[in-house]
Design a protein around this motif. Sequence first.
Motif, mmCIF file in Angstrom:
data_model
loop_
_atom_site.group_PDB
_atom_site.id
_atom_site.type_symbol
_atom_site.label_atom_id
_atom_site.label_comp_id
_atom_site.label_asym_id
_atom_site.label_seq_id
_atom_site.Cartn_x
_atom_site.Cartn_y
_atom_site.Cartn_z
ATOM 1 N N TYR A 24 90.865 -16.098 -2.669
ATOM 2 C CA TYR A 24 89.678 -15.268 -2.737
ATOM 3 C C TYR A 24 88.892 -15.488 -1.455
ATOM 4 N N LEU A 25 88.515 -14.414 -0.806
ATOM 5 C CA LEU A 25 87.833 -14.499 0.482
ATOM 6 C C LEU A 25 86.336 -14.328 0.289
ATOM 7 N N LEU A 26 85.584 -15.332 0.634
ATOM 8 C CA LEU A 26 84.129 -15.256 0.551
ATOM 9 C C LEU A 26 83.587 -14.510 1.764
ATOM 10 N N PRO A 27 82.389 -13.943 1.648
ATOM 11 C CA PRO A 27 81.794 -13.298 2.823
ATOM 12 C C PRO A 27 81.723 -14.281 3.991
ATOM 13 N N GLY A 28 81.973 -13.759 5.180
ATOM 14 C CA GLY A 28 81.925 -14.586 6.373
ATOM 15 C C GLY A 28 82.700 -13.947 7.501
ATOM 16 N N ARG A 29 82.625 -14.575 8.643
ATOM 17 C CA ARG A 29 83.209 -14.037 9.868
ATOM 18 C C ARG A 29 84.633 -14.534 10.053
ATOM 19 N N LEU A 30 85.534 -13.611 10.376
ATOM 20 C CA LEU A 30 86.932 -13.926 10.642
ATOM 21 C C LEU A 30 87.239 -13.556 12.081
ATOM 22 N N LYS A 31 87.665 -14.542 12.861
ATOM 23 C CA LYS A 31 88.022 -14.300 14.254
ATOM 24 C C LYS A 31 89.508 -14.561 14.408
ATOM 25 N N LEU A 32 90.250 -13.466 14.521
ATOM 26 C CA LEU A 32 91.697 -13.527 14.619
ATOM 27 C C LEU A 32 92.098 -13.441 16.088
ATOM 28 N N LYS A 33 92.737 -14.493 16.578
ATOM 29 C CA LYS A 33 93.143 -14.531 17.980
ATOM 30 C C LYS A 33 94.346 -13.615 18.233
ATOM 31 N N SER A 34 95.332 -13.668 17.346
ATOM 32 C CA SER A 34 96.502 -12.800 17.458
ATOM 33 C C SER A 34 97.175 -12.700 16.100
ATOM 34 N N GLY A 35 98.089 -11.744 15.999
ATOM 35 C CA GLY A 35 98.795 -11.539 14.749
ATOM 36 C C GLY A 35 98.134 -10.469 13.902
ATOM 37 N N ASP A 40 83.443 -9.370 10.293
ATOM 38 C CA ASP A 40 82.530 -10.070 9.394
ATOM 39 C C ASP A 40 82.616 -9.407 8.025
ATOM 40 N N VAL A 41 83.244 -10.077 7.056
ATOM 41 C CA VAL A 41 83.340 -9.554 5.702
ATOM 42 C C VAL A 41 81.999 -9.830 5.031
ATOM 43 N N SER A 42 81.298 -8.751 4.640
ATOM 44 C CA SER A 42 79.940 -8.928 4.132
ATOM 45 C C SER A 42 79.767 -8.611 2.656
ATOM 46 N N ALA A 43 80.732 -7.930 2.034
ATOM 47 C CA ALA A 43 80.626 -7.578 0.620
ATOM 48 C C ALA A 43 82.008 -7.212 0.092
ATOM 49 N N ALA A 44 82.078 -6.886 -1.195
ATOM 50 C CA ALA A 44 83.343 -6.549 -1.841
ATOM 51 C C ALA A 44 83.911 -5.218 -1.367
ATOM 52 N N ASP A 45 83.127 -4.476 -0.596
ATOM 53 C CA ASP A 45 83.572 -3.176 -0.096
ATOM 54 C C ASP A 45 83.108 -2.914 1.334
ATOM 55 N N ARG A 46 82.796 -3.991 2.079
ATOM 56 C CA ARG A 46 82.163 -3.768 3.384
ATOM 57 C C ARG A 46 82.481 -4.879 4.376
ATOM 58 N N GLY A 47 82.663 -4.478 5.652
ATOM 59 C CA GLY A 47 82.834 -5.431 6.729
ATOM 60 C C GLY A 47 82.282 -4.860 8.028
ATOM 61 N N PHE A 48 81.980 -5.728 8.980
ATOM 62 C CA PHE A 48 81.465 -5.329 10.287
ATOM 63 C C PHE A 48 82.501 -5.711 11.339
ATOM 64 N N LEU A 49 83.051 -4.708 12.023
ATOM 65 C CA LEU A 49 84.034 -4.948 13.074
ATOM 66 C C LEU A 49 83.298 -5.117 14.400
ATOM 67 N N HIS A 50 83.232 -6.359 14.882
ATOM 68 C CA HIS A 50 82.565 -6.652 16.156
ATOM 69 C C HIS A 50 83.457 -6.269 17.332
ATOM 70 N N VAL A 89 96.780 -9.723 9.749
ATOM 71 C CA VAL A 89 96.508 -10.211 8.399
ATOM 72 C C VAL A 89 96.076 -9.049 7.513
ATOM 73 N N GLU A 90 96.372 -9.188 6.230
ATOM 74 C CA GLU A 90 95.928 -8.195 5.256
ATOM 75 C C GLU A 90 94.754 -8.764 4.480
ATOM 76 N N ILE A 91 93.713 -7.954 4.346
ATOM 77 C CA ILE A 91 92.535 -8.337 3.572
ATOM 78 C C ILE A 91 92.379 -7.312 2.463
ATOM 79 N N ALA A 92 92.473 -7.766 1.226
ATOM 80 C CA ALA A 92 92.294 -6.884 0.074
ATOM 81 C C ALA A 92 90.869 -7.074 -0.442
ATOM 82 N N PHE A 93 90.130 -5.982 -0.527
ATOM 83 C CA PHE A 93 88.757 -6.044 -0.988
ATOM 84 C C PHE A 93 88.704 -5.895 -2.498
ATOM 85 N N GLU A 94 87.748 -6.545 -3.106
ATOM 86 C CA GLU A 94 87.616 -6.577 -4.557
ATOM 87 C C GLU A 94 87.508 -5.187 -5.181
ATOM 88 N N ARG A 95 86.889 -4.254 -4.480
ATOM 89 C CA ARG A 95 86.708 -2.910 -5.029
ATOM 90 C C ARG A 95 87.902 -2.004 -4.782
#
Length: 161
Positions: free
Chosen positions: A18-29, A50-60, A31-37
């Motif tokens: 289960y992924l809690l809200p927070g920032r993910l910095k992927l250097k390479s590769g 930055d995963v901020s909610a069950a249906d929302r993220g901010f792509l920096h 990944v799949e992120i499945a949102f709760e909704r």
Amino acid sequence: MVSAVWEPSTARPRTGSYLLPGRLKLKSGVVEIAFERGGKILLEGPSDLDVSAADRGFLHRGKLAAKVMDKTAPLIVDLPGAVANIDGECGVLFDVDGRPEVHVFTGEARADLADAHGQPLPGGRRIEHAAAAIDSAEHMLTDVPLNLVAFAHLRPEGVDQ
């Protein structure tokens, strides 16, 4: 999928956890992120999400392919100066040297410019099987060619030739 290499400053989520809200910095590769909704994202490094909610993220920065199967639960991707409300399958990219772009392969997405607080501004539009670049400095959404090739490896079963 390509093995994930995370930036040293980010948590390393475990597969299936289960992924809690927070920032993910992927250097390479990738990944799949499945949102709760119900939406899911394939995130390609280098990316900063930055995963901020069950249906929302901010792509920096970076590139992702998003897919939403349930039209009652859209996925929202915030970008610097913009908001993409996804109800289908699309690609979103933003790098530090460029401008955000939303590419819609199936279904639709709504692209809106956003104010300094991330709230949508009037004048956005719905995009279907098309693409738009977002220029927040000029407060403009501009049509760009739909780029299937840039996202092909993130959506192998859905590539439209």
